[in-house]
Scaffold this motif. Structure first.
Motif, PDB file in Angstrom:
ATOM      1  N   LEU A  81       3.218   6.920  -9.610  1.00  0.00           N
ATOM      2  CA  LEU A  81       4.147   6.863  -8.478  1.00  0.00           C
ATOM      3  C   LEU A  81       5.564   6.615  -8.965  1.00  0.00           C
ATOM      4  O   LEU A  81       5.784   5.962  -9.984  1.00  0.00           O
ATOM      5  CB  LEU A  81       3.757   5.732  -7.517  1.00  0.00           C
ATOM      6  CG  LEU A  81       2.442   5.882  -6.781  1.00  0.00           C
ATOM      7  CD1 LEU A  81       2.110   4.588  -6.033  1.00  0.00           C
ATOM      8  CD2 LEU A  81       2.485   7.050  -5.814  1.00  0.00           C
ATOM      9  N   ASP A  82       6.518   7.103  -8.207  1.00  0.00           N
ATOM     10  CA  ASP A  82       7.922   6.819  -8.463  1.00  0.00           C
ATOM     11  C   ASP A  82       8.272   5.574  -7.654  1.00  0.00           C
ATOM     12  O   ASP A  82       8.736   5.665  -6.512  1.00  0.00           O
ATOM     13  CB  ASP A  82       8.782   8.017  -8.045  1.00  0.00           C
ATOM     14  CG  ASP A  82      10.247   7.798  -8.358  1.00  0.00           C
ATOM     15  OD1 ASP A  82      10.567   6.937  -9.209  1.00  0.00           O
ATOM     16  OD2 ASP A  82      11.077   8.489  -7.735  1.00  0.00           O
ATOM     17  N   CYS A  83       7.965   4.393  -8.243  1.00  0.00           N
ATOM     18  CA  CYS A  83       8.202   3.139  -7.524  1.00  0.00           C
ATOM     19  C   CYS A  83       8.462   2.027  -8.529  1.00  0.00           C
ATOM     20  O   CYS A  83       8.300   2.206  -9.734  1.00  0.00           O
ATOM     21  CB  CYS A  83       7.002   2.797  -6.646  1.00  0.00           C
ATOM     22  SG  CYS A  83       5.526   2.266  -7.547  1.00  0.00           S
ATOM     23  N   ASN A  84       8.819   0.878  -8.009  1.00  0.00           N
ATOM     24  CA  ASN A  84       9.023  -0.307  -8.820  1.00  0.00           C
ATOM     25  C   ASN A  84       7.628  -0.870  -9.139  1.00  0.00           C
ATOM     26  O   ASN A  84       7.042  -1.581  -8.329  1.00  0.00           O
ATOM     27  CB  ASN A  84       9.877  -1.311  -8.054  1.00  0.00           C
ATOM     28  CG  ASN A  84      10.166  -2.559  -8.857  1.00  0.00           C
ATOM     29  OD1 ASN A  84       9.350  -3.021  -9.634  1.00  0.00           O
ATOM     30  ND2 ASN A  84      11.340  -3.135  -8.613  1.00  0.00           N
ATOM     31  N   SER A  85       7.103  -0.542 -10.302  1.00  0.00           N
ATOM     32  CA  SER A  85       5.732  -0.922 -10.651  1.00  0.00           C
ATOM     33  C   SER A  85       5.561  -2.432 -10.757  1.00  0.00           C
ATOM     34  O   SER A  85       4.533  -2.972 -10.348  1.00  0.00           O
ATOM     35  CB  SER A  85       5.290  -0.233 -11.934  1.00  0.00           C
ATOM     36  OG  SER A  85       6.139  -0.573 -13.001  1.00  0.00           O
ATOM     37  N   GLU A  86       6.558  -3.121 -11.269  1.00  0.00           N
ATOM     38  CA  GLU A  86       6.471  -4.579 -11.394  1.00  0.00           C
ATOM     39  C   GLU A  86       6.342  -5.228 -10.013  1.00  0.00           C
ATOM     40  O   GLU A  86       5.538  -6.147  -9.812  1.00  0.00           O
ATOM     41  CB  GLU A  86       7.710  -5.092 -12.117  1.00  0.00           C
ATOM     42  CG  GLU A  86       7.645  -6.549 -12.503  1.00  0.00           C
ATOM     43  CD  GLU A  86       8.852  -6.953 -13.337  1.00  0.00           C
ATOM     44  OE1 GLU A  86       9.593  -7.837 -12.869  1.00  0.00           O
ATOM     45  OE2 GLU A  86       9.041  -6.392 -14.429  1.00  0.00           O
ATOM     46  N   LEU A  87       7.099  -4.749  -9.069  1.00  0.00           N
ATOM     47  CA  LEU A  87       7.048  -5.260  -7.703  1.00  0.00           C
ATOM     48  C   LEU A  87       5.695  -4.966  -7.055  1.00  0.00           C
ATOM     49  O   LEU A  87       5.100  -5.833  -6.409  1.00  0.00           O
ATOM     50  CB  LEU A  87       8.191  -4.642  -6.884  1.00  0.00           C
ATOM     51  CG  LEU A  87       8.398  -5.130  -5.467  1.00  0.00           C
ATOM     52  CD1 LEU A  87       8.627  -6.628  -5.413  1.00  0.00           C
ATOM     53  CD2 LEU A  87       9.588  -4.387  -4.856  1.00  0.00           C
ATOM     54  N   LEU A  88       5.197  -3.761  -7.238  1.00  0.00           N
ATOM     55  CA  LEU A  88       3.901  -3.392  -6.670  1.00  0.00           C
ATOM     56  C   LEU A  88       2.789  -4.266  -7.233  1.00  0.00           C
ATOM     57  O   LEU A  88       1.962  -4.791  -6.482  1.00  0.00           O
ATOM     58  CB  LEU A  88       3.600  -1.912  -6.926  1.00  0.00           C
ATOM     59  CG  LEU A  88       2.219  -1.424  -6.465  1.00  0.00           C
ATOM     60  CD1 LEU A  88       2.022  -1.625  -4.958  1.00  0.00           C
ATOM     61  CD2 LEU A  88       2.031   0.047  -6.853  1.00  0.00           C
ATOM     62  N   VAL A  89       2.760  -4.446  -8.532  1.00  0.00           N
ATOM     63  CA  VAL A  89       1.697  -5.240  -9.160  1.00  0.00           C
ATOM     64  C   VAL A  89       1.787  -6.695  -8.713  1.00  0.00           C
ATOM     65  O   VAL A  89       0.767  -7.325  -8.398  1.00  0.00           O
ATOM     66  CB  VAL A  89       1.737  -5.093 -10.693  1.00  0.00           C
ATOM     67  CG1 VAL A  89       0.754  -6.051 -11.362  1.00  0.00           C
ATOM     68  CG2 VAL A  89       1.425  -3.648 -11.092  1.00  0.00           C
ATOM     69  N   ALA A  90       2.979  -7.251  -8.662  1.00  0.00           N
ATOM     70  CA  ALA A  90       3.137  -8.639  -8.212  1.00  0.00           C
ATOM     71  C   ALA A  90       2.632  -8.817  -6.786  1.00  0.00           C
ATOM     72  O   ALA A  90       1.867  -9.746  -6.497  1.00  0.00           O
ATOM     73  CB  ALA A  90       4.606  -9.063  -8.314  1.00  0.00           C
ATOM     74  N   ALA A  91       3.035  -7.928  -5.898  1.00  0.00           N
ATOM     75  CA  ALA A  91       2.597  -8.024  -4.503  1.00  0.00           C
ATOM     76  C   ALA A  91       1.093  -7.819  -4.391  1.00  0.00           C
ATOM     77  O   ALA A  91       0.428  -8.476  -3.577  1.00  0.00           O
ATOM     78  CB  ALA A  91       3.345  -7.008  -3.644  1.00  0.00           C
ATOM     79  N   ALA A  92       0.539  -6.933  -5.205  1.00  0.00           N
ATOM     80  CA  ALA A  92      -0.899  -6.663  -5.160  1.00  0.00           C
ATOM     81  C   ALA A  92      -1.699  -7.911  -5.524  1.00  0.00           C
ATOM     82  O   ALA A  92      -2.651  -8.278  -4.829  1.00  0.00           O
ATOM     83  CB  ALA A  92      -1.237  -5.505  -6.098  1.00  0.00           C
ATOM     84  N   ILE A  93      -1.314  -8.567  -6.582  1.00  0.00           N
ATOM     85  CA  ILE A  93      -2.052  -9.756  -7.019  1.00  0.00           C
ATOM     86  C   ILE A  93      -1.872 -10.911  -6.027  1.00  0.00           C
ATOM     87  O   ILE A  93      -2.789 -11.687  -5.792  1.00  0.00           O
ATOM     88  CB  ILE A  93      -1.626 -10.161  -8.441  1.00  0.00           C
ATOM     89  CG1 ILE A  93      -2.120  -9.094  -9.429  1.00  0.00           C
ATOM     90  CG2 ILE A  93      -2.164 -11.543  -8.814  1.00  0.00           C
ATOM     91  CD1 ILE A  93      -1.576  -9.232 -10.818  1.00  0.00           C
ATOM     92  N   LEU A  94      -0.701 -10.985  -5.407  1.00  0.00           N
ATOM     93  CA  LEU A  94      -0.396 -12.093  -4.499  1.00  0.00           C
ATOM     94  C   LEU A  94      -0.738 -11.826  -3.034  1.00  0.00           C
ATOM     95  O   LEU A  94      -0.656 -12.744  -2.210  1.00  0.00           O
ATOM     96  CB  LEU A  94       1.100 -12.419  -4.598  1.00  0.00           C
ATOM     97  CG  LEU A  94       1.552 -13.025  -5.913  1.00  0.00           C
ATOM     98  CD1 LEU A  94       3.070 -12.982  -6.024  1.00  0.00           C
ATOM     99  CD2 LEU A  94       1.030 -14.454  -6.054  1.00  0.00           C
TER     100      LEU A  94
END
Length: 176
Positions: free
Chosen positions: A31-44
């Motif tokens: 995906l063309d997205c902020n991967s760090e933000l996605l992963v953080a939100a996913a875990i939290l």
């Protein structure tokens, strides 16, 4: 942070959160997205289920408030956590929609919002992969159709499936 809140009191919820995190890592690669933000939100995303954090009983709101108030987390993360998987529809069922919308407006990044829904709804409660249709069915079976969560899931099902489809299409357009 999610581990310290979920691992011991809610090991299955922690397993789900880890699975959603793994799904986010895989999805972000396509995906063309902020991967760090996605992963953080996913875990939290489900941290608000932690027993010590329950205030309203609505985990997206309780989790986002915890992240904001106790950890001064990035407001984009708190807004994703607060609004994950069409939480505004469930907030409406609970009489909390105005509070949620006022405190945590939906992030203006449809790719990230959809991707988080995709990751959550293609991960089983035990952290394994599944289809969104099977996950919806599992949630309805576990909670019952006539419960708050069941009514919300029935209202949100089409939106969830559309978000999952958009994410799958976007990932297919950007193969690794």
């Amino acid at each position: 942070m999610a581990r310290s809140e979920l691992e011991l009191p809610l090991p299955r919820r922690w397993a789900h959160s880890q699975g959603v995190g793994r799904a986010a890592i895989a999805a972000a690669a396509g995906l063309d997205c902020n991967s760090e933000l996605l992963v953080a939100a996913a875990i939290l995303h489900d941290v608000g289920y932690a027993p010590r954090l329950v205030v309203t009983g609505f985990h997206p709101l309780d989790g986002a408030r915890f992240l904001r108030d106790e950890h001064q987390a990035d407001q984009r993360v708190t807004r994703l956590v607060a609004n994950h998987t069409f939480a505004l529809l469930e907030a409406d069922e609970r009489g909390l929609q105005a509070q949620l919308a006022a405190e945590f407006p939906i992030l203006d990044d449809q790719v990230l919002v959809d991707a988080l829904t995709y990751c959550d709804m293609t991960t089983t409660p035990d952290g394994g992969p599944t289809t969104a249709a099977d996950r919806i069915h599992e949630i309805l079976t576990r909670y019952g159709r006539d419960t708050t969560v069941g009514r919300f899931m029935q209202r949100a099902a089409t939106n969830i499936l559309e978000a999952v489809f958009r994410t799958e299409e976007a990932m297919a357009a950007h193969p690794r």
